[in-house]
Design a protein around this motif. Structure first.
Motif, mmCIF file in Angstrom:
data_model
loop_
_atom_site.group_PDB
_atom_site.id
_atom_site.type_symbol
_atom_site.label_atom_id
_atom_site.label_comp_id
_atom_site.label_asym_id
_atom_site.label_seq_id
_atom_site.Cartn_x
_atom_site.Cartn_y
_atom_site.Cartn_z
ATOM 1 N N PHE A 76 -2.150 -0.169 14.946
ATOM 2 C CA PHE A 76 -3.133 0.888 14.691
ATOM 3 C C PHE A 76 -4.050 1.072 15.897
ATOM 4 N N VAL A 77 -4.226 2.323 16.293
ATOM 5 C CA VAL A 77 -5.077 2.613 17.453
ATOM 6 C C VAL A 77 -6.475 2.986 16.955
ATOM 7 N N PRO A 78 -7.496 2.150 17.232
ATOM 8 C CA PRO A 78 -8.843 2.471 16.762
ATOM 9 C C PRO A 78 -9.452 3.620 17.567
ATOM 10 N N PRO A 96 -0.915 17.271 18.499
ATOM 11 C CA PRO A 96 0.390 17.532 17.896
ATOM 12 C C PRO A 96 0.440 17.141 16.421
ATOM 13 N N ASN A 97 1.432 17.650 15.738
ATOM 14 C CA ASN A 97 1.703 17.184 14.380
ATOM 15 C C ASN A 97 1.981 15.691 14.475
ATOM 16 N N MET A 98 1.558 14.952 13.481
ATOM 17 C CA MET A 98 1.845 13.509 13.419
ATOM 18 C C MET A 98 1.028 12.678 14.411
ATOM 19 N N SER A 99 0.051 13.299 15.078
ATOM 20 C CA SER A 99 -0.666 12.526 16.092
ATOM 21 C C SER A 99 -1.764 11.668 15.456
ATOM 22 N N GLY A 100 -2.267 12.094 14.303
ATOM 23 C CA GLY A 100 -3.292 11.278 13.638
ATOM 24 C C GLY A 100 -4.601 12.006 13.392
ATOM 25 N N LYS A 101 -4.565 13.350 13.337
ATOM 26 C CA LYS A 101 -5.802 14.109 13.120
ATOM 27 C C LYS A 101 -6.370 13.835 11.725
ATOM 28 N N SER A 102 -5.508 13.966 10.715
ATOM 29 C CA SER A 102 -5.983 13.781 9.339
ATOM 30 C C SER A 102 -6.452 12.345 9.132
ATOM 31 N N THR A 103 -5.719 11.398 9.721
ATOM 32 C CA THR A 103 -6.100 9.996 9.593
ATOM 33 C C THR A 103 -7.506 9.787 10.151
ATOM 34 N N TYR A 104 -7.772 10.388 11.324
ATOM 35 C CA TYR A 104 -9.073 10.250 11.983
ATOM 36 C C TYR A 104 -10.184 10.825 11.098
ATOM 37 N N THR A 208 -7.322 21.191 13.570
ATOM 38 C CA THR A 208 -6.634 22.482 13.523
ATOM 39 C C THR A 208 -5.473 22.586 14.508
ATOM 40 N N HIS A 209 -4.519 23.469 14.168
ATOM 41 C CA HIS A 209 -3.450 23.808 15.114
ATOM 42 C C HIS A 209 -3.744 25.155 15.787
ATOM 43 N N TYR A 210 -4.853 25.782 15.417
ATOM 44 C CA TYR A 210 -5.239 27.025 16.106
ATOM 45 C C TYR A 210 -5.926 26.639 17.415
#
Ligand SMILES: Nc1ncnc2c1ncn2[C@@H]1O[C@H](COP(=O)(O)OP(=O)(O)OP(=O)(O)O)[C@@H](O)[C@H]1O
Ligand SMILES: [Mg+2]
Length: 344
Positions: A76-78, A96-104, A208-210
């Motif tokens: 896990f990257v803090p 990117p998708n899957m990069s961890g935005k929602s997790t953050y 966002t992806h915008y």
């Protein structure tokens, strides 16, 4: 016989019902506190510094308590977070998708909630103000039974946020606007960020992806761009999961679709279409740039001539020329200026 014993037992227990319920509640509370303590000890949580005098959220090396266990602590990257009430109130998070935005987004909300309920938090250190409410708009769900489409649910939730969030609130918006057409969604997302920045003034994380939204950093005070990094390799993409300052302009959606096992045929066709779309916008961009460059070239050429003229004037030895020579030199210079049309 059994019924009689059971009834006796019932009436015996009934006398102590209040005590029993009270102990159950206390045990439940104790159980929750012990579990929090146990998790804190096992997973290295720290005591947050939380107070109503603190104005900014400062989390150093924060982690998501659940994802951290799912991917393994060593993987896990803090990530840090700083949100204040001035120059960094709203973070536009791209990547990117899957990069961890929602997790953050979620890990930061969880850290705030855990701290506020008295728990230690998964981070190296955390300094937190007391937030009055945490608002989230995450994920896509619909409610067909009550006649609400996915997009209507999304807009209802956003409207609830807009109407209730204060400058003491924490707002998390995950891909707001994606439930409709690109331009409608982008326009709404843009207007929503503007409204929160100017009216609600809440501390906000907006994933966002915008990528167009990253331009808001230049218009709105308090808006800052961050992105979650990924590295493009020959054979695909490597997610680094690190949140760094700045925007990004790629989503790598097709690479992620390939990882998910979509048929090669679809992937190849999608790449082809993407290339055409990008070429189209590249061409129009290139056209605009070449027009602008032409304009600059002309200006540069003229500038050279203007410089020559200025040098000529500078070299004039006024003490050693007659008034007549001076007039004829001035006449020459004027003709040159007119022929250059430097003044338009
Ligand atoms: N900080 C992290 N360290 C390690 N792995 C992570 C980290 N953040 C996310 N991941 C992994 O990446 C996966 C995807 O993360 P997440 O759903 O947050 O991505 P996303 O950027 O929101 O993607 P999308 O744009 O598709 O919504 C997680 O399920 C987890 O396995
Ligand atoms: Mg996401």
């Amino acid at each position: 016989m059994e019924i009689e014993i059971f009834n006796n037992l019932k009436s015996f227990v009934a006398k102590y019902i209040e005590e029993i319920q009270q102990s159950a509640l206390s045990l439940a509370e104790l159980d929750a506190l012990c579990s929090l303590g146990e998790a804190a000890a096992i997973y290295n949580y720290v005591k947050p510094n939380i107070s109503k005098d603190i104005k900014a959220i400062k989390i150093v090396k924060g982690r998501h308590p659940v994802v951290e266990q799912a991917v393994g602590e060593e993987n896990f990257v803090p990530n840090d977070l700083e949100l204040n009430s001035e120059d960094q109130r709203i973070i536009i998070l791209t990547g990117p998708n899957m990069s961890g935005k929602s997790t953050y987004l979620r890990q930061n909300a969880l850290i705030c909630i855990m701290a506020q309920m008295g728990s230690l938090v998964p981070a190296e250190s955390a300094e937190l103000p007391i937030v009055d409410k945490i608002f989230t708009r995450i994920g896509a769900s619909d409610d067909i039974a009550t006649g609400q489409s996915t997009f209507l649910v999304e807009m209802n939730e956003v409207s609830n946020i807009i109407n209730n969030a204060t400058s003491q609130s924490l707002v998390l918006l995950d891909e707001v606007g994606r439930g409709t057409s690109t331009y409608d969604g982008l326009s709404l997302a843009w207007a929503i960020v503007e409204y929160i920045a100017n009216k609600n003034k809440s501390k906000t994380l907006f994933a966002t992806h915008y990528h167009e939204l990253t331009a808001l950093e230049n218009y709105l005070p308090g808006v800052k761009n961050f992105n979650v990094t990924a590295q493009e390799k020959d054979d695909g993409i490597v997610f680094l999961h690190k949140v760094v300052p700045g925007g990004t302009d790629k989503s790598y959606g097709i690479q992620v679709a390939r990882l998910a096992g979509l048929p090669q045929e679809i992937i190849r066709r999608a790449e082809e279409i993407l290339m055409q779309l990008e070429e189209k916008s590249f061409n129009t961009n290139a056209l605009e740039i070449s027009e602008k460059k032409k304009d600059l070239d002309i200006k540069e050429d003229r500038w050279k001539d203007v410089k020559k003229l200025l040098e000529e004037i500078e070299k004039l030895d006024l003490l050693n020329i007659t008034p007549l020579q001076a007039i004829s030199t001035l006449d020459e210079l004027q003709k040159k200026v007119r022929s250059l049309k430097v003044l338009g």
